[in-house]
Design an enzyme around this catalytic site. Structure first.
Site, PDB file in Angstrom:
ATOM      1  N   MET A   1       0.678  -1.284   0.079  1.00 35.68           N
ATOM      2  CA  MET A   1      -0.231   0.121   0.052  1.00 35.68           C
ATOM      3  C   MET A   1       0.996   0.874  -0.256  1.00 35.68           C
ATOM      4  SD  MET A   1      -2.919  -0.672   2.428  1.00 35.68           S
ATOM      5  CE  MET A   1      -3.250  -0.380   3.763  1.00 35.68           C
TER       6      MET A   1
ATOM      7  N   HIS B   1       9.232   0.740   3.083  1.00 35.27           N
ATOM      8  CA  HIS B   1      10.508   1.106   4.022  1.00 35.27           C
ATOM      9  C   HIS B   1      10.793   0.251   4.189  1.00 35.27           C
ATOM     10  CE1 HIS B   1       7.369  -1.637   5.799  1.00 35.27           C
ATOM     11  NE2 HIS B   1       6.583  -1.417   6.143  1.00 35.27           N
TER      12      HIS B   1
ATOM     13  N   HIS C   1       8.812  -3.714   3.055  1.00 34.42           N
ATOM     14  CA  HIS C   1       8.720  -3.893   1.993  1.00 34.42           C
ATOM     15  C   HIS C   1      10.127  -4.282   1.247  1.00 34.42           C
ATOM     16  CE1 HIS C   1       5.505  -0.445   2.804  1.00 34.42           C
ATOM     17  NE2 HIS C   1       5.144  -2.067   3.007  1.00 34.42           N
TER      18      HIS C   1
ATOM     19  N   GLN D   1     -10.449  -2.461   2.143  1.00 36.19           N
ATOM     20  CA  GLN D   1     -10.450  -2.908   3.998  1.00 36.19           C
ATOM     21  C   GLN D   1      -9.943  -2.304   4.508  1.00 36.19           C
ATOM     22  OE1 GLN D   1      -5.425  -4.201   1.881  1.00 36.19           O
ATOM     23  NE2 GLN D   1      -4.674  -3.602   3.544  1.00 36.19           N
TER      24      GLN D   1
ATOM     25  N   ASP E   1       2.045  -9.775   9.018  1.00 35.72           N
ATOM     26  CA  ASP E   1       1.601  -9.629   9.058  1.00 35.72           C
ATOM     27  C   ASP E   1       0.472 -11.307   8.467  1.00 35.72           C
ATOM     28  OD1 ASP E   1      -0.282  -6.619   8.334  1.00 35.72           O
ATOM     29  OD2 ASP E   1       2.004  -7.198   7.418  1.00 35.72           O
TER      30      ASP E   1
ATOM     31  N   GLN F   1      -3.598 -11.931   8.019  1.00 41.88           N
ATOM     32  CA  GLN F   1      -2.862 -11.875   6.212  1.00 41.88           C
ATOM     33  C   GLN F   1      -2.572 -12.964   5.530  1.00 41.88           C
ATOM     34  OE1 GLN F   1      -2.658  -8.125   4.061  1.00 41.88           O
ATOM     35  NE2 GLN F   1      -1.242  -8.711   3.777  1.00 41.88           N
TER      36      GLN F   1
ATOM     37  N   SER G   1       4.683   1.261   7.786  1.00 44.17           N
ATOM     38  CA  SER G   1       4.300   2.369   7.767  1.00 44.17           C
ATOM     39  C   SER G   1       3.889   3.638   8.422  1.00 44.17           C
ATOM     40  CB  SER G   1       3.354   2.405   6.385  1.00 44.17           C
ATOM     41  OG  SER G   1       3.982   1.774   5.132  1.00 44.17           O
ATOM     42  N   ARG G   2       2.866   2.126   9.572  1.00 45.07           N
ATOM     43  CA  ARG G   2       2.133   3.402  10.572  1.00 45.07           C
ATOM     44  C   ARG G   2       3.427   3.862  11.315  1.00 45.07           C
ATOM     45  NH1 ARG G   2      -2.548  -1.011   9.693  1.00 45.07           N
ATOM     46  NH2 ARG G   2      -3.697   0.838   8.476  1.00 45.07           N
TER      47      ARG G   2
HETATM   48  P1  AMP Z   1       1.560  -3.413   3.503  1.00 46.90           P
HETATM   49  O1  AMP Z   1       2.065  -1.829   2.143  1.00 46.90           O
HETATM   50  O2  AMP Z   1       1.464  -2.277   5.209  1.00 46.90           O
HETATM   51  O3  AMP Z   1       0.273  -3.675   3.483  1.00 46.90           O
HETATM   52  O4  AMP Z   1       2.443  -3.962   3.439  1.00 46.90           O
HETATM   53  C1  AMP Z   1       3.126  -4.641   2.489  1.00 46.90           C
HETATM   54  C2  AMP Z   1       3.469  -6.225   2.609  1.00 46.90           C
HETATM   55  O5  AMP Z   1       4.907  -6.121   2.959  1.00 46.90           O
HETATM   56  C3  AMP Z   1       2.695  -7.102   3.504  1.00 46.90           C
HETATM   57  O6  AMP Z   1       2.992  -8.613   2.559  1.00 46.90           O
HETATM   58  C4  AMP Z   1       3.501  -6.557   4.576  1.00 46.90           C
HETATM   59  O7  AMP Z   1       3.002  -8.214   5.100  1.00 46.90           O
HETATM   60  C5  AMP Z   1       5.104  -6.249   5.080  1.00 46.90           C
HETATM   61  N1  AMP Z   1       5.693  -5.873   5.334  1.00 46.90           N
HETATM   62  C6  AMP Z   1       5.390  -5.092   5.650  1.00 46.90           C
HETATM   63  N2  AMP Z   1       6.008  -4.418   6.629  1.00 46.90           N
HETATM   64  C7  AMP Z   1       6.823  -5.762   7.081  1.00 46.90           C
HETATM   65  C8  AMP Z   1       7.807  -6.621   7.951  1.00 46.90           C
HETATM   66  N3  AMP Z   1       8.255  -5.185   9.278  1.00 46.90           N
HETATM   67  N4  AMP Z   1       8.676  -6.932   7.343  1.00 46.90           N
HETATM   68  C9  AMP Z   1       8.686  -7.833   6.082  1.00 46.90           C
HETATM   69  N5  AMP Z   1       7.167  -7.697   5.803  1.00 46.90           N
HETATM   70  C10 AMP Z   1       6.805  -6.467   5.946  1.00 46.90           C
END
Ligand code: AMP
Length: 289
Positions: free
Chosen positions: A30, A34, A37, A61, A150, A153, A186-187
């Protein structure tokens, strides 16, 4: 890097790579990218896939009182990150491209969506399952890379893929953490300096479980959850939402001693002010991974 804004453009671009005999790896995000990702992108690189990263803040979502409107969208910065990571294709459609009309078709997932984050976010995982199914049909990757941060998920998506016989392999990637243990998210950007200082104690609480397990070889899930809840409630400025233990990836209740479970997860959610953070640890025969 090719930046695709439309579904048609993305399909043509991916098709050209496939015609060269390349495999396609999809990394859904999304945005507000960082290091977490980026670690998913590295996994795709190592597998030799053409890395297709989608950046799309999926409205389906988010609940009505959640942070969809204020979710960060630093597009220029994300494009720089993706270029630096040598991503071949960035898929960055707007909402009107993905949803030209209100949906009347969605993917609904039961059971494994009822607990953990699903308990307080009733439409969340249907929103995730719907967008992931739609993007899988647009991109047709061999592999899709998801972060274990996640973990629910991942479990839900694996179940959707199995139930609907979709031909894609889910690659589970480990949670990447900052030096002090806080999982990249991201949060995290919403945390005040004071909250940021205390937030690593969430993961520290999960790490204390090793000691608890060695002192309670026949320990059961409710006793462990109670103990972890006590540790988290002692973190300054932190409000606990849940501590739960389930089998993984089926997400069934754990009965009896944890030592008898082949694979289980302990997952936590807590807020600092209005910022909700999640974390977890997975144990195989009580050996953490
Ligand atoms: P998001 O942008 O938050 O929807 O996350 C996109 C993908 O990045 C999802 O599969 C997350 O589980 C993964 N992700 C987010 N934070 C981390 C992290 N700290 N380590 C590994 N994967 C991550």
């Amino acid at each position: 890097m090719i930046v695709c804004r439309t579904i048609a453009q993305l399909r043509t671009t991916v098709e050209a790579y496939r015609a060269q005999g390349r495999t396609i790896g999809w990394i859904p995000t999304m945005g507000a990218l960082h290091a977490g990702h980026e670690s998913l992108i590295h996994c795709a690189r190592e597998a030799g896939d053409v890395a297709v990263v989608s950046v799309f803040v999926n409205p389906l979502q988010f609940g009505p009182s959640e942070d969809y409107a204020r979710y960060p969208r630093p597009e220029a910065q994300d494009l720089q990150t993706l270029t630096r990571a040598h991503v071949e294709v960035a898929f960055m459609p707007d909402v009107a491209e993905v949803f030209p009309r209100p949906l009347v078709t969605t993917v609904h997932v039961e059971e494994c969506t009822a607990m953990m984050c699903g308990a307080s976010r009733p439409a969340h995982f249907d929103g995730v399952a719907t967008i992931v199914t739609k993007f899988l049909h647009i991109i047709c990757p061999q592999r899709a890379y998801f972060g274990m941060k996640d973990a629910q998920q991942v479990a839900v998506i694996q179940r959707v893929i199995e139930d609907l016989s979709l031909s894609v392999t889910v690659v589970r990637c480990p949670t990447l953490r900052e030096a002090d243990g806080l999982a990249y998210s991201s949060r995290n950007a919403y945390l005040s300096p004071e909250q940021r200082k205390h937030a690593p104690q969430l993961y520290a609480s999960l790490q204390r479980i090793d000691e608890w397990l060695s002192m309670h070889p026949q320990g059961e899930a409710p006793a462990l959850c109670e103990e972890v809840a006590r540790w988290i409630q002692a973190i300054p400025g932190c409000m606990l939402h849940y501590v739960e233990v389930h089998t993984y990836p089926d997400l069934r209740p754990v009965g009896g001693a944890l030592a008898h479970e082949p694979c289980w997860i302990i997952a936590i959610a807590a807020t600092f002010g209005t910022t909700r953070l999640i974390d977890n640890r997975l144990f195989h025969h009580t050996v953490p991974s």
